[in-house]
Motif scaffolding. Sequence first.
Motif, PDB file in Angstrom:
ATOM      1  N   TRP A   8       0.752  -1.171   0.185  1.00 42.77           N
ATOM      2  CA  TRP A   8       0.134  -0.111   0.173  1.00 42.77           C
ATOM      3  C   TRP A   8       0.953   1.340   0.037  1.00 42.77           C
ATOM      4  O   TRP A   8       0.267   2.338   0.020  1.00 42.77           O
ATOM      5  CB  TRP A   8      -0.912  -0.006   1.314  1.00 42.77           C
ATOM      6  CG  TRP A   8      -2.254  -0.759   0.886  1.00 42.77           C
ATOM      7  CD1 TRP A   8      -2.480  -2.189   1.219  1.00 42.77           C
ATOM      8  CD2 TRP A   8      -3.477  -0.163   0.447  1.00 42.77           C
ATOM      9  NE1 TRP A   8      -3.589  -2.232   0.478  1.00 42.77           N
ATOM     10  CE2 TRP A   8      -4.388  -1.198   0.392  1.00 42.77           C
ATOM     11  CE3 TRP A   8      -3.584   1.014   0.219  1.00 42.77           C
ATOM     12  CZ2 TRP A   8      -5.841  -1.183  -0.162  1.00 42.77           C
ATOM     13  CZ3 TRP A   8      -4.876   1.481  -0.261  1.00 42.77           C
ATOM     14  CH2 TRP A   8      -5.933   0.519  -0.742  1.00 42.77           C
ATOM     15  N   TYR A  11       0.630   4.185  -2.629  1.00 41.85           N
ATOM     16  CA  TYR A  11      -0.768   4.886  -2.503  1.00 41.85           C
ATOM     17  C   TYR A  11      -0.673   5.946  -1.310  1.00 41.85           C
ATOM     18  O   TYR A  11      -1.206   6.908  -1.288  1.00 41.85           O
ATOM     19  CB  TYR A  11      -1.785   3.865  -2.476  1.00 41.85           C
ATOM     20  CG  TYR A  11      -1.727   2.903  -3.587  1.00 41.85           C
ATOM     21  CD1 TYR A  11      -1.811   3.470  -4.815  1.00 41.85           C
ATOM     22  CD2 TYR A  11      -1.327   1.749  -3.319  1.00 41.85           C
ATOM     23  CE1 TYR A  11      -1.382   2.371  -6.022  1.00 41.85           C
ATOM     24  CE2 TYR A  11      -0.948   0.620  -4.368  1.00 41.85           C
ATOM     25  CZ  TYR A  11      -1.193   0.987  -5.562  1.00 41.85           C
ATOM     26  OH  TYR A  11      -1.189   0.212  -6.510  1.00 41.85           O
ATOM     27  N   PHE A  15      -0.755  10.138  -1.392  1.00 36.41           N
ATOM     28  CA  PHE A  15      -1.779  10.656  -0.426  1.00 36.41           C
ATOM     29  C   PHE A  15      -1.138  11.706   0.087  1.00 36.41           C
ATOM     30  O   PHE A  15      -1.708  12.821   0.200  1.00 36.41           O
ATOM     31  CB  PHE A  15      -2.463   9.553   0.516  1.00 36.41           C
ATOM     32  CG  PHE A  15      -3.731   9.970   1.211  1.00 36.41           C
ATOM     33  CD1 PHE A  15      -4.876   9.918   0.843  1.00 36.41           C
ATOM     34  CD2 PHE A  15      -3.180  10.708   2.420  1.00 36.41           C
ATOM     35  CE1 PHE A  15      -5.902  10.349   1.677  1.00 36.41           C
ATOM     36  CE2 PHE A  15      -4.305  10.961   3.261  1.00 36.41           C
ATOM     37  CZ  PHE A  15      -5.643  10.920   2.714  1.00 36.41           C
ATOM     38  N   VAL A 100       2.762   1.132 -10.535  1.00 38.11           N
ATOM     39  CA  VAL A 100       1.416   0.863  -9.530  1.00 38.11           C
ATOM     40  C   VAL A 100       0.327   0.729 -10.462  1.00 38.11           C
ATOM     41  O   VAL A 100       0.218   0.811 -11.540  1.00 38.11           O
ATOM     42  CB  VAL A 100       1.564   2.443  -9.032  1.00 38.11           C
ATOM     43  CG1 VAL A 100       2.764   2.693  -7.887  1.00 38.11           C
ATOM     44  CG2 VAL A 100       1.250   3.457  -9.781  1.00 38.11           C
ATOM     45  N   ASP A 101      -0.619   0.555  -9.647  1.00 44.54           N
ATOM     46  CA  ASP A 101      -2.003   0.442 -10.161  1.00 44.54           C
ATOM     47  C   ASP A 101      -2.324   1.976 -10.426  1.00 44.54           C
ATOM     48  O   ASP A 101      -2.697   2.596  -9.338  1.00 44.54           O
ATOM     49  CB  ASP A 101      -3.115  -0.436  -9.379  1.00 44.54           C
ATOM     50  CG  ASP A 101      -4.424  -0.256  -9.614  1.00 44.54           C
ATOM     51  OD1 ASP A 101      -4.743   0.374 -10.510  1.00 44.54           O
ATOM     52  OD2 ASP A 101      -5.088  -1.514  -9.295  1.00 44.54           O
ATOM     53  N   GLN A 102      -2.414   2.223 -11.689  1.00 42.47           N
ATOM     54  CA  GLN A 102      -3.066   3.690 -12.005  1.00 42.47           C
ATOM     55  C   GLN A 102      -3.953   4.201 -11.520  1.00 42.47           C
ATOM     56  O   GLN A 102      -4.300   5.245 -10.962  1.00 42.47           O
ATOM     57  CB  GLN A 102      -2.844   3.805 -13.535  1.00 42.47           C
ATOM     58  CG  GLN A 102      -1.445   3.504 -14.263  1.00 42.47           C
ATOM     59  CD  GLN A 102      -0.375   4.392 -13.917  1.00 42.47           C
ATOM     60  OE1 GLN A 102      -0.545   5.388 -13.422  1.00 42.47           O
ATOM     61  NE2 GLN A 102       0.799   3.950 -13.944  1.00 42.47           N
ATOM     62  N   ARG A 104      -5.837   3.045  -8.823  1.00 39.50           N
ATOM     63  CA  ARG A 104      -5.731   3.278  -7.459  1.00 39.50           C
ATOM     64  C   ARG A 104      -4.945   4.629  -7.055  1.00 39.50           C
ATOM     65  O   ARG A 104      -5.289   5.247  -6.090  1.00 39.50           O
ATOM     66  CB  ARG A 104      -5.464   1.975  -6.710  1.00 39.50           C
ATOM     67  CG  ARG A 104      -5.453   2.237  -5.269  1.00 39.50           C
ATOM     68  CD  ARG A 104      -5.092   0.869  -4.455  1.00 39.50           C
ATOM     69  NE  ARG A 104      -5.834  -0.216  -4.823  1.00 39.50           N
ATOM     70  CZ  ARG A 104      -5.586  -1.453  -4.516  1.00 39.50           C
ATOM     71  NH1 ARG A 104      -4.508  -1.807  -3.938  1.00 39.50           N
ATOM     72  NH2 ARG A 104      -6.501  -2.632  -4.984  1.00 39.50           N
ATOM     73  N   PHE A 105      -3.653   4.705  -7.629  1.00 45.25           N
ATOM     74  CA  PHE A 105      -2.651   5.610  -7.394  1.00 45.25           C
ATOM     75  C   PHE A 105      -3.819   6.947  -7.557  1.00 45.25           C
ATOM     76  O   PHE A 105      -3.438   8.049  -6.766  1.00 45.25           O
ATOM     77  CB  PHE A 105      -1.964   5.617  -8.419  1.00 45.25           C
ATOM     78  CG  PHE A 105      -0.516   6.362  -8.235  1.00 45.25           C
ATOM     79  CD1 PHE A 105       0.416   6.086  -7.212  1.00 45.25           C
ATOM     80  CD2 PHE A 105      -0.325   7.574  -8.696  1.00 45.25           C
ATOM     81  CE1 PHE A 105       1.460   7.000  -6.895  1.00 45.25           C
ATOM     82  CE2 PHE A 105       0.724   8.455  -8.774  1.00 45.25           C
ATOM     83  CZ  PHE A 105       1.778   7.861  -7.680  1.00 45.25           C
ATOM     84  N   TRP A 106      -4.538   7.072  -8.699  1.00 47.73           N
ATOM     85  CA  TRP A 106      -5.178   8.379  -8.968  1.00 47.73           C
ATOM     86  C   TRP A 106      -6.209   8.702  -7.887  1.00 47.73           C
ATOM     87  O   TRP A 106      -6.183   9.942  -7.564  1.00 47.73           O
ATOM     88  CB  TRP A 106      -5.574   8.458 -10.506  1.00 47.73           C
ATOM     89  CG  TRP A 106      -5.695   9.733 -10.983  1.00 47.73           C
ATOM     90  CD1 TRP A 106      -7.012  10.673 -10.898  1.00 47.73           C
ATOM     91  CD2 TRP A 106      -4.571  10.668 -11.342  1.00 47.73           C
ATOM     92  NE1 TRP A 106      -6.686  11.698 -11.580  1.00 47.73           N
ATOM     93  CE2 TRP A 106      -5.240  11.840 -11.658  1.00 47.73           C
ATOM     94  CE3 TRP A 106      -3.373  10.402 -11.243  1.00 47.73           C
ATOM     95  CZ2 TRP A 106      -4.484  12.897 -12.141  1.00 47.73           C
ATOM     96  CZ3 TRP A 106      -2.421  11.690 -11.942  1.00 47.73           C
ATOM     97  CH2 TRP A 106      -3.046  12.847 -12.375  1.00 47.73           C
ATOM     98  N   ALA A 108      -6.315   7.488  -5.256  1.00 51.32           N
ATOM     99  CA  ALA A 108      -5.606   8.220  -3.695  1.00 51.32           C
ATOM    100  C   ALA A 108      -5.301   9.624  -3.651  1.00 51.32           C
ATOM    101  O   ALA A 108      -5.547  10.086  -2.526  1.00 51.32           O
ATOM    102  CB  ALA A 108      -4.418   7.157  -3.332  1.00 51.32           C
ATOM    103  N   ARG A 109      -4.760   9.927  -4.494  1.00 49.46           N
ATOM    104  CA  ARG A 109      -4.294  11.429  -5.044  1.00 49.46           C
ATOM    105  C   ARG A 109      -5.698  12.056  -4.614  1.00 49.46           C
ATOM    106  O   ARG A 109      -5.611  13.375  -4.100  1.00 49.46           O
ATOM    107  CB  ARG A 109      -3.541  11.417  -6.200  1.00 49.46           C
ATOM    108  CG  ARG A 109      -3.094  12.985  -6.558  1.00 49.46           C
ATOM    109  CD  ARG A 109      -2.271  12.684  -7.973  1.00 49.46           C
ATOM    110  NE  ARG A 109      -1.880  13.942  -8.229  1.00 49.46           N
ATOM    111  CZ  ARG A 109      -2.326  15.034  -8.541  1.00 49.46           C
ATOM    112  NH1 ARG A 109      -3.816  14.907  -8.575  1.00 49.46           N
ATOM    113  NH2 ARG A 109      -1.664  16.134  -8.800  1.00 49.46           N
TER     114      ARG A 109
END
Lengths: 269, 262
Positions: A8, A11, A15, A100-102, A104-106, A108-109
Motif C-alpha cells: 500500500w 498509495y 496521498f 503501480v495500479d494507475q 488506485r494511485f489516482w 488516492a491522490r
Amino acid sequence: MMTKLKSWRPYLTVFRLRALMETQYRAAALGGLVTQVFFGLVYIFLYTTLYAGGSPDLLRDTITYVWLQQMFFRMMFSADGELGNLIMSGGIAYMLVRPVDQHRFWVARDVAGRLVGAMMRLIPMLAIQLILPKELRISLPDGALSFFQFAVSLMIGCVCLCELMSIIDAVTMKTLDKRGISAILNLTMMTFSGNVIPLTLFPDALQTIIRYQPFAQALDAPIRMYQHCATLPQWALTVAVQVGWIFILRAIGRSMWNRRLNDLIVQGG
Amino acid sequence: MKYMIHAVKMLFKSAMQYRASLVMQVLAQFVMTAGEMLAVVVLLSRFKAVGHWGAGEIMFFFGVMQASFALTELFGRGITSFPWFVQRGEFDALILRPRPLLTQVLVSQLDPRRIGGVTVGVIAMLVAGSRLNITWTLTKALLLAEVVLGSMLLVLGLFLIEATMSFFSVKSIEMVNILTYGGRTACQYPVDIFPGVLRFLFTYLAPFAMCMHWPVSWVIGAPMLSLPTWAYFLTPLAGAAFFALMVRIWYMGVRQYRSTGT
C-alpha cells in the motif's frame, strides 16, 4: 503488462504528498471561503423567505444543510486539472512507467486533495458561524452518536465520490475536450448532490430514488445523519449503500481506466 | 461601430466553421440552464410562492436574468477572458492598433455556446408570460428590451471590475466573482425577498433591482414601487451608468499597465 507492487506504500505516499501540496494553496482557500460564505448566506436568506410562517424546525434543518454543503464544497468540486494537463502535454508517459495500479494511485491522490482542501476551509467557516446572528447559524448535530455517524459516512462518501470522478476522468481521457462534457457533469453533480437545492426539498415521491443515487452518497447521506441520528438498521443500510456504490463505481472505473490506458496515444515528443 | 459589426460577423462565421462541435456545445449550455430552471421549478412545487411572489412571476424574473446574463457572456467573452489576455502578454498588440481599445477587447472573442442559455431564458419568459396573462403593449415590449440591454451593461460592468484587477494582480482573483455570479444567483429572485444588506447591495451598488426587478415588476403587472410609467424607463439607465463608470476605471488601469512580456 508490467508487474505491480502489492504493498500500500505508494498509495499512502501519493496521498501524503497531495495533502501537503494542498496546504500550500492558502490564497485559493481564502478566496473560496469568501465565495462560499456569500453563496451560503444568499441561499439561507432565500429559504428564510420561503419558510416564512412555516415550520421553524424545517427551516433550521435546511440552513444546516446549506452550511454543510458550503463547508464541504471543496470536497465535491475539485479543480485539479492535472490529469488533463498530463494527457495534453504527453507527461502521462512518466505516469505510466510507475509500477503501480494507475487507477488506485489516482484515486488516492484525489481523496487527499479533496479531504485536505475541505478541512482547510472548514475551520474558518466554523469560526464565522460564531459571529453570525443566531437565526443564520448552523445547528449542532443531533448528538454525539449522530456526529460520529456523520463523520464516518463522510469519509466513505469522499472515497465514493473519487471513484465516481475517476469514471469522469476516463471519459475525459477519451475525448480530450473537457469543456462540454465536464460542464454538464458539474451541473448534474451540483444538482443531484444537493448543492443547488437540498435533496431533502425534492418532491417527496422521488425521495427514495434521490437519496440512494450515487451523487447523494458523498455529502447528502452524511448530512441526513448529522441532522437526525439514525437508528441502527438505518445506519447499516446507509453505510451498505455507500460501500455498495464504491464497489460498483470502482469496477466500472477500473475497467474504463484499463481500456483507456491500453489504447492511449501519448501526445507530443 | 461599423468596425464592431464587421468583427462580430467574422467571429460568427469562424464559429460556424466547426458546426457539429458548436451544436453540441450550444446543446450543453441549453441542458445546463434548463437544469437551473428545474431547480427553481422544484422549489416552487414545494413552496408554491417566494414571499409575496407567485410561481409565474418568479419564473419570469428567472427568464429575464438568464437571458440577459447569457447574452452578456455571448458578446462579452473578450472581457471575461481578459485576465488570460494580459497574462499571455497579448494585450500589448491591441494597444498598438489605431482602434478604440475597449472595443477591440470586446470584439476579440465571442462565445456562441451561450445561445443555449439565452434560449432557456426566453422560453422561461414565454411560459411565465402566458401563465400570467400579460397583455402585451408596445410600451411593455420596449421597456423589456431596455431592461435586457441595461442588465447586460451592468453585468458587463461587473466583468470589467475583474478585468481591471488583472492589471494589478496577474493571478485572477476569485473573490471578485461573488458580485457577478453571486448576483446572478441571488438576483434571479426579486431583491425584496432579501434582508436589508443584500437589498442595498443589489439596489444601489450593483443595481440589479433598478435595471431588472423594478421595471420587470411593472411589466408583469405587480409593481414593487409606485412610480409613474416614465420613471421605469429611467431606472435601467443605472446599468449604463455603472458600465460607464467601470470603463473609466478600466482605462485608469490601462495607464498603469505594464506588460508581462513574452
